[in-house]
Design an enzyme around this catalytic site. Structure first.
Site, PDB file in Angstrom:
ATOM      1  N   PHE A  27       0.825  -1.206   0.000  1.00 53.43           N
ATOM      2  CA  PHE A  27       0.000   0.000   0.000  1.00 53.43           C
ATOM      3  C   PHE A  27       0.867   1.266   0.000  1.00 53.43           C
ATOM      4  CE2 PHE A  27      -2.040   2.711   3.497  1.00 53.43           C
ATOM      5  CZ  PHE A  27      -2.640   3.590   2.604  1.00 53.43           C
ATOM      6  N   ILE A  28       1.653   1.473   1.047  1.00 52.55           N
ATOM      7  CA  ILE A  28       2.436   2.709   1.151  1.00 52.55           C
ATOM      8  C   ILE A  28       3.574   2.703   0.120  1.00 52.55           C
ATOM      9  CG2 ILE A  28       3.925   4.096   2.661  1.00 52.55           C
ATOM     10  CD1 ILE A  28       2.237   3.013   5.049  1.00 52.55           C
TER      11      ILE A  28
ATOM     12  N   ASP B 218      12.593 -12.513   0.179  1.00 54.72           N
ATOM     13  CA  ASP B 218      12.424 -12.209   1.592  1.00 54.72           C
ATOM     14  C   ASP B 218      13.392 -11.108   2.057  1.00 54.72           C
ATOM     15  OD1 ASP B 218      11.988 -12.328   4.295  1.00 54.72           O
ATOM     16  OD2 ASP B 218      12.747 -14.382   4.537  1.00 54.72           O
TER      17      ASP B 218
ATOM     18  N   ALA C 175       7.265  -5.345   5.872  1.00 51.42           N
ATOM     19  CA  ALA C 175       6.976  -5.824   7.231  1.00 51.42           C
ATOM     20  C   ALA C 175       5.651  -6.560   7.196  1.00 51.42           C
ATOM     21  CB  ALA C 175       6.871  -4.643   8.209  1.00 51.42           C
TER      22      ALA C 175
ATOM     23  N   SER D 106       8.625   3.120  11.030  1.00 47.73           N
ATOM     24  CA  SER D 106       8.347   2.714  12.404  1.00 47.73           C
ATOM     25  C   SER D 106       6.836   2.868  12.576  1.00 47.73           C
ATOM     26  CB  SER D 106       9.141   3.561  13.390  1.00 47.73           C
ATOM     27  OG  SER D 106       8.891   3.114  14.717  1.00 47.73           O
TER      28      SER D 106
ATOM     29  N   TYR E 135       4.396  -6.343  17.680  1.00 49.90           N
ATOM     30  CA  TYR E 135       4.603  -5.499  16.492  1.00 49.90           C
ATOM     31  C   TYR E 135       5.269  -4.174  16.902  1.00 49.90           C
ATOM     32  CZ  TYR E 135       3.194  -2.277  12.728  1.00 49.90           C
ATOM     33  OH  TYR E 135       3.174  -1.323  11.748  1.00 49.90           O
TER      34      TYR E 135
ATOM     35  N   VAL F 237      -8.535  -0.075   9.621  1.00 51.28           N
ATOM     36  CA  VAL F 237      -9.981   0.037   9.843  1.00 51.28           C
ATOM     37  C   VAL F 237     -10.677   0.842   8.738  1.00 51.28           C
ATOM     38  CG1 VAL F 237      -9.743   2.059  11.379  1.00 51.28           C
ATOM     39  CG2 VAL F 237     -11.739   0.597  11.579  1.00 51.28           C
TER      40      VAL F 237
ATOM     41  N   ARG G 148      -7.961   7.339  17.202  1.00 55.27           N
ATOM     42  CA  ARG G 148      -6.772   7.154  16.374  1.00 55.27           C
ATOM     43  C   ARG G 148      -6.512   8.435  15.596  1.00 55.27           C
ATOM     44  NH1 ARG G 148      -6.561   3.479  19.289  1.00 55.27           N
ATOM     45  NH2 ARG G 148      -6.160   1.278  18.858  1.00 55.27           N
TER      46      ARG G 148
HETATM   47  P1  NAD Z   1       1.498  -3.587   3.212  1.00 53.41           P
HETATM   48  O1  NAD Z   1       1.219  -4.939   3.793  1.00 53.41           O
HETATM   49  O2  NAD Z   1       0.615  -3.087   2.126  1.00 53.41           O
HETATM   50  O3  NAD Z   1       3.003  -3.509   2.691  1.00 53.41           O
HETATM   51  C1  NAD Z   1       4.047  -4.311   3.193  1.00 53.41           C
HETATM   52  C2  NAD Z   1       4.795  -4.882   2.015  1.00 53.41           C
HETATM   53  O4  NAD Z   1       5.872  -5.676   2.522  1.00 53.41           O
HETATM   54  C3  NAD Z   1       3.927  -5.810   1.149  1.00 53.41           C
HETATM   55  O5  NAD Z   1       4.112  -5.502  -0.210  1.00 53.41           O
HETATM   56  C4  NAD Z   1       4.433  -7.203   1.483  1.00 53.41           C
HETATM   57  O6  NAD Z   1       4.265  -8.117   0.406  1.00 53.41           O
HETATM   58  C5  NAD Z   1       5.895  -6.920   1.818  1.00 53.41           C
HETATM   59  N1  NAD Z   1       6.490  -7.917   2.705  1.00 53.41           N
HETATM   60  C6  NAD Z   1       5.964  -8.457   3.828  1.00 53.41           C
HETATM   61  N2  NAD Z   1       6.800  -9.362   4.353  1.00 53.41           N
HETATM   62  C7  NAD Z   1       7.895  -9.394   3.541  1.00 53.41           C
HETATM   63  C8  NAD Z   1       9.099 -10.138   3.543  1.00 53.41           C
HETATM   64  N3  NAD Z   1       9.378 -11.054   4.486  1.00 53.41           N
HETATM   65  N4  NAD Z   1       9.990  -9.910   2.555  1.00 53.41           N
HETATM   66  C9  NAD Z   1       9.732  -9.007   1.560  1.00 53.41           C
HETATM   67  N5  NAD Z   1       8.607  -8.293   1.508  1.00 53.41           N
HETATM   68  C10 NAD Z   1       7.699  -8.475   2.479  1.00 53.41           C
HETATM   69  O7  NAD Z   1       1.510  -2.558   4.443  1.00 53.41           O
HETATM   70  P2  NAD Z   1       1.690  -0.985   4.470  1.00 53.41           P
HETATM   71  O8  NAD Z   1       0.528  -0.442   5.190  1.00 53.41           O
HETATM   72  O9  NAD Z   1       2.052  -0.461   3.129  1.00 53.41           O
HETATM   73  O10 NAD Z   1       2.942  -0.857   5.460  1.00 53.41           O
HETATM   74  C11 NAD Z   1       4.241  -0.448   5.027  1.00 53.41           C
HETATM   75  C12 NAD Z   1       5.111  -0.212   6.258  1.00 53.41           C
HETATM   76  O11 NAD Z   1       4.553   0.834   7.053  1.00 53.41           O
HETATM   77  C13 NAD Z   1       5.232  -1.415   7.194  1.00 53.41           C
HETATM   78  O12 NAD Z   1       6.547  -1.447   7.701  1.00 53.41           O
HETATM   79  C14 NAD Z   1       4.251  -1.116   8.293  1.00 53.41           C
HETATM   80  O13 NAD Z   1       4.590  -1.772   9.497  1.00 53.41           O
HETATM   81  C15 NAD Z   1       4.400   0.373   8.397  1.00 53.41           C
HETATM   82  N6  NAD Z   1       3.262   1.049   9.006  1.00 53.41           N
HETATM   83  C16 NAD Z   1       2.034   1.030   8.386  1.00 53.41           C
HETATM   84  C17 NAD Z   1       0.976   1.708   8.977  1.00 53.41           C
HETATM   85  C18 NAD Z   1      -0.405   1.719   8.381  1.00 53.41           C
HETATM   86  O14 NAD Z   1      -1.313   2.280   9.015  1.00 53.41           O
HETATM   87  N7  NAD Z   1      -0.608   1.166   7.178  1.00 53.41           N
HETATM   88  C19 NAD Z   1       1.177   2.408  10.173  1.00 53.41           C
HETATM   89  C20 NAD Z   1       2.413   2.362  10.795  1.00 53.41           C
HETATM   90  C21 NAD Z   1       3.464   1.709  10.188  1.00 53.41           C
HETATM   91  C1  UD2 Z   2      -1.638  -0.016  14.727  1.00 56.94           C
HETATM   92  C2  UD2 Z   2      -0.765   1.230  14.781  1.00 56.94           C
HETATM   93  C3  UD2 Z   2      -0.523   1.758  13.367  1.00 56.94           C
HETATM   94  C4  UD2 Z   2      -0.034   0.663  12.419  1.00 56.94           C
HETATM   95  C5  UD2 Z   2      -0.997  -0.509  12.466  1.00 56.94           C
HETATM   96  C6  UD2 Z   2      -0.507  -1.711  11.638  1.00 56.94           C
HETATM   97  C7  UD2 Z   2      -1.285   2.328  16.898  1.00 56.94           C
HETATM   98  C8  UD2 Z   2      -1.993   3.464  17.551  1.00 56.94           C
HETATM   99  N1  UD2 Z   2      -1.413   2.280  15.561  1.00 56.94           N
HETATM  100  O1  UD2 Z   2      -2.892   0.375  14.261  1.00 56.94           O
HETATM  101  O2  UD2 Z   2       0.443   2.787  13.439  1.00 56.94           O
HETATM  102  O3  UD2 Z   2       1.275   0.283  12.744  1.00 56.94           O
HETATM  103  O4  UD2 Z   2      -1.110  -0.975  13.817  1.00 56.94           O
HETATM  104  O5  UD2 Z   2      -1.435  -2.730  11.768  1.00 56.94           O
HETATM  105  O6  UD2 Z   2      -0.623   1.526  17.523  1.00 56.94           O
HETATM  106  N2  UD2 Z   2     -11.343  -1.588  14.440  1.00 56.94           N
HETATM  107  C9  UD2 Z   2     -12.692  -1.865  14.552  1.00 56.94           C
HETATM  108  N3  UD2 Z   2     -13.263  -2.658  13.599  1.00 56.94           N
HETATM  109  C10 UD2 Z   2     -12.550  -3.205  12.556  1.00 56.94           C
HETATM  110  C11 UD2 Z   2     -11.167  -2.924  12.466  1.00 56.94           C
HETATM  111  C12 UD2 Z   2     -10.587  -2.114  13.442  1.00 56.94           C
HETATM  112  O7  UD2 Z   2     -13.361  -1.402  15.468  1.00 56.94           O
HETATM  113  O8  UD2 Z   2     -13.151  -3.920  11.720  1.00 56.94           O
HETATM  114  C13 UD2 Z   2     -10.731  -0.680  15.445  1.00 56.94           C
HETATM  115  C14 UD2 Z   2      -9.584  -1.314  16.206  1.00 56.94           C
HETATM  116  O9  UD2 Z   2     -10.036  -2.040  17.318  1.00 56.94           O
HETATM  117  C15 UD2 Z   2      -8.778  -0.065  16.586  1.00 56.94           C
HETATM  118  C16 UD2 Z   2      -9.007   0.897  15.413  1.00 56.94           C
HETATM  119  O10 UD2 Z   2     -10.171   0.411  14.738  1.00 56.94           O
HETATM  120  O11 UD2 Z   2      -9.293   0.528  17.747  1.00 56.94           O
HETATM  121  C17 UD2 Z   2      -7.853   0.939  14.437  1.00 56.94           C
HETATM  122  O12 UD2 Z   2      -7.504  -0.409  14.113  1.00 56.94           O
HETATM  123  P1  UD2 Z   2      -6.443  -0.759  12.952  1.00 56.94           P
HETATM  124  O13 UD2 Z   2      -6.332  -2.243  12.853  1.00 56.94           O
HETATM  125  O14 UD2 Z   2      -6.801  -0.007  11.718  1.00 56.94           O
HETATM  126  O15 UD2 Z   2      -5.098  -0.115  13.454  1.00 56.94           O
HETATM  127  P2  UD2 Z   2      -4.301  -0.130  14.874  1.00 56.94           P
HETATM  128  O16 UD2 Z   2      -4.813   0.987  15.706  1.00 56.94           O
HETATM  129  O17 UD2 Z   2      -4.201  -1.488  15.417  1.00 56.94           O
END
Ligand code: NAD
Ligand code: UD2
Length: 314
Positions: free
Chosen positions: A12-13, A52, A74, A114, A139, A183, A207
């Site tokens: 995604f990101i 990987d 991740a 992070s 995590y 969510v 959040r």
């Molecule tokens: P995502 O799952 O869409 O992207 C993660 C990517 O990593 C995927 O393309 C997946 O195939 C790849 N991946 C997973 N395991 C792997 C491995 N062992 N080797 C190689 N590739 C691998 O998730 P995202 O939301 O795009 O997250 C990107 C980063 O941002 C992650 O590090 C995540 O922890 C961090 N992050 C995301 C959020 C959020 O709200 N989405 C918030 C905080 C941090």
């Molecule tokens: C955590 C981290 C975020 C990111 C993410 C990766 C915090 C504050 N945030 O997000 O930075 O790393 O993990 O997974 O630590 N919920 C519902 N119904 C649903 C789905 C979610 O009520 O169907 C609630 C859930 O209980 C939570 C909120 O929505 O209170 C957000 O949940 P999430 O899974 O989108 O993200 P969160 O906060 O675990």
């Protein structure tokens, strides 16, 4: 024209970041195992190394000749960390150490993801970078470990880095079908399809929902700010939204009346989380983030346009 490695670039990101780098004329190499990422997310012109991120030989090869590495790969789920503690640790901390180790030879700058999950439950809102991290999930602990190893990589091995503590990121291309998705994508996917949503607990937990464009800007700024001092920054809006209010806002964006069910609260659920963006605004040059309602409308429009992820169950 620079060459950047994006680990997790099919996710995604990562795919939004790849678009931004290509748009400004840089070249992009992606390392991804396609476990949650999609090959369809890979843009024309990006090279893909499939494998990987915890494989040292592969990561060393991926790092060859690059000007910087964005490390995003991740297992991005608190819930999966609860279920498979050791397996997620291997990728989430092991992968980061593998990347930092591979960056060592050429002192390649690393901007890495992070998370707000490093903070756990905090008494004072908004959360600043000065808060003492107390993760409540494996995590979050692995993200904090990643920051600590980045510090060692800078101090001992001269690897410049910058850690970005993303809060809850949302936007187009976040998979609405995965139960481990954020969510917003789950609520948008279900409400747009006329299905009910489940709120875990009473829904009063808050959040800080950050649009993905803000996260991309932070990653680009983070690469510029990377140094051996290994700084870390919040990536957030400073605006708290409860899950109940979110459900109403998503319903408005979809143009439907919300059908809300309540389930049990999640284990280890953080009650309140919103960040202070002041430091990242100052040091990374970030402007104010797009309003939530506008971002939600973009997600709904993407879903209705027939997103590649919609219909794919992973
Ligand atoms: P995502 O799952 O869409 O992207 C993660 C990517 O990593 C995927 O393309 C997946 O195939 C790849 N991946 C997973 N395991 C792997 C491995 N062992 N080797 C190689 N590739 C691998 O998730 P995202 O939301 O795009 O997250 C990107 C980063 O941002 C992650 O590090 C995540 O922890 C961090 N992050 C995301 C959020 C959020 O709200 N989405 C918030 C905080 C941090
Ligand atoms: C955590 C981290 C975020 C990111 C993410 C990766 C915090 C504050 N945030 O997000 O930075 O790393 O993990 O997974 O630590 N919920 C519902 N119904 C649903 C789905 C979610 O009520 O169907 C609630 C859930 O209980 C939570 C909120 O929505 O209170 C957000 O949940 P999430 O899974 O989108 O993200 P969160 O906060 O675990």
């Amino acid at each position: 024209m620079a060459l950047y490695l994006i680990t997790g670039g099919c996710g995604f990101i990562g795919s939004h970041l790849a678009s931004a780098l290509l748009a400004r004329g840089d070249r992009v190499r992606v390392l991804d195992d396609l476990s949650t990422g999609l090959r369809d997310n890979l843009l024309p012109g990006c090279d893909l190394l499939e494998g990987d991120v915890a494989d040292p030989a592969l990561v060393r090869r991926a790092m060859e000749g690059v000007d910087g590495c964005f490390h995003l790969a991740a297992i991005a789920s608190v819930e999966l960390g609860l279920r498979d503690w050791l397996g997620t640790h291997r990728v989430n901390l092991g992968g980061t150490i593998t990347v930092l180790d591979a960056a060592r030879a050429g002192r390649v700058p690393v901007a890495y993801a992070s998370s707000a999950a490093v903070y756990g439950e905090q008494a004072r809102m908004p959360i600043t970078e000065a808060a003492v991290p107390r993760p409540l999930s494996s995590y979050g602990a692995d993200k904090l470990g990643s920051e600590q190893h980045a510090r060692v990589a800078g101090a001992v091995h001269g690897v410049p880095s910058c850690g970005l503590r993303f809060f809850n990121v949302f936007g187009p291309r976040q998979d609405p079908r995965s139960p481990y998705s954020g969510v917003i994508s789950i609520f948008c996917g279900r409400m747009a399809a006329g299905e009910p949503v489940t709120i875990h607990g009473d829904g009063r937990q808050t959040r800080d929902f950050v649009p993905v464009a803000q996260v991309v800007a932070a990653l680009l700024g983070g690469m510029r700010a990377a140094s051996v001092a290994a700084p870390v920054f919040n990536v957030c809006t400073g605006r708290p939204t409860s899950v109940l209010d979110l459900a109403q806002a998503v319903a408005a964006a979809c143009g439907v009346a919300p059908d809300i069910r309540h389930g049990p609260p999640r284990a280890g659920e953080i009650r309140e989380s919103f960040g202070d963006p002041a430091l990242s605004e100052r040091e990374l040059g970030l402007g104010a983030a797009q309003p939530l309602a506008e971002g939600l409308r973009e997600v709904v429009a993407w879903l209705r346009a027939g997103s590649p992820a919609a219909g794919v169950s992973r």
